[in-house]
Enzyme design. Sequence first.
Site, PDB file in Angstrom:
ATOM      1  CG  ASP A 114      -1.990  -1.075   1.142  1.00  0.00           C
ATOM      2  OD1 ASP A 114      -2.468  -1.347   0.026  1.00  0.00           O
ATOM      3  OD2 ASP A 114      -2.312  -1.656   2.190  1.00  0.00           O
ATOM      4  NE  ARG A 162      -6.199  -0.113   3.190  1.00  0.00           N
ATOM      5  CZ  ARG A 162      -5.478   0.120   2.091  1.00  0.00           C
ATOM      6  NH1 ARG A 162      -5.389  -0.801   1.151  1.00  0.00           N
ATOM      7  NH2 ARG A 162      -4.842   1.269   1.939  1.00  0.00           N
TER       8      ARG A 162
HETATM    9  C1  SIN Z   1      -6.411  -3.817  -0.704  1.00  0.00           C
HETATM   10  O1  SIN Z   1      -6.352  -3.319   0.407  1.00  0.00           O
HETATM   11  O2  SIN Z   1      -5.545  -3.666  -1.545  1.00  0.00           O
HETATM   12  C2  SIN Z   1      -7.617  -4.688  -1.046  1.00  0.00           C
HETATM   13  C3  SIN Z   1      -7.587  -5.979  -0.343  1.00  0.00           C
HETATM   14  C4  SIN Z   1      -8.872  -6.733  -0.502  1.00  0.00           C
HETATM   15  O3  SIN Z   1      -9.926  -6.139  -0.769  1.00  0.00           O
HETATM   16  O4  SIN Z   1      -8.851  -7.954  -0.341  1.00  0.00           O
END
Ligand code: SIN
Length: 238
Positions: free
Chosen positions: A58, A229
């Site tokens: 990320d 998230r």
């Molecule tokens: C992400 O945070 O890149 C997406 C991960 C996911 O949705 O499994």
Amino acid sequence: IFFRDQTLTEEQHMAFGQRFGTLNVHPRYVSLADNPEVFQIRKDPGSSKVVGGIWHQDLTHLPEPPLGSILYALETPPVGGDTLFANQYMAYESLSDGMKQMLAGLRAVHDNRIQSPKIAQAKNADMTTKLRDDADEAEEPESVHPVVLTRPETGLKALYVNSGRSHRFADMTEEESRPLLDYLIEHSHKPEFTCRFRWRDGSVAFWDNRCLLHRALNDYPNHKRYMNRVTVNGARPV
Ligand code: SIN
């Protein structure tokens, strides 16, 4: 680290993240008005694109990329929508001594061109979670990070490049960098370095962004998948 059968309000999710550091507000994805630190990763039936569908760490274009992310599953498809993880300590360790020597001291330039306003305009029609298409590209930095980072706490070394954001080595052109970079990127997610997490409603995954790549699978076209998230800020990789 994975947890099953959790029930988290946005506030509890943020409080969990804040035990590990300050929280990131995603620079490109449109965030929640009330809790901008909660990044909603949503896919409705019929939309063809997912967030994070390629192997990546990320936000590595930031000078201090996140320490890690905590993803909480609100609604999951009956099958599919797994997340893959690839261990970058193993990716580094399995390289030859000659390659390790060559990579020592090499640095890569990371940028965020994959989320530029032009790309956002092209992607948004097919994606439930929206990228900002009015963002000022100049707002976002390019950062130079070591190709192999060392964890100060343990001395362990991890490979630290990804296809979305590392496009060249420092002081080299993209053309010159491509062959070795492509090799490293392909190597970084060999199946033997990976694990695969199968979500259920209420599952939580907390991953370390400094030693893992991750990738969301896009294999549930007729179902919804709703996740929240929280992303914990980190330090400059060394
Ligand atoms: C992400 O945070 O890149 C997406 C991960 C996911 O949705 O499994």
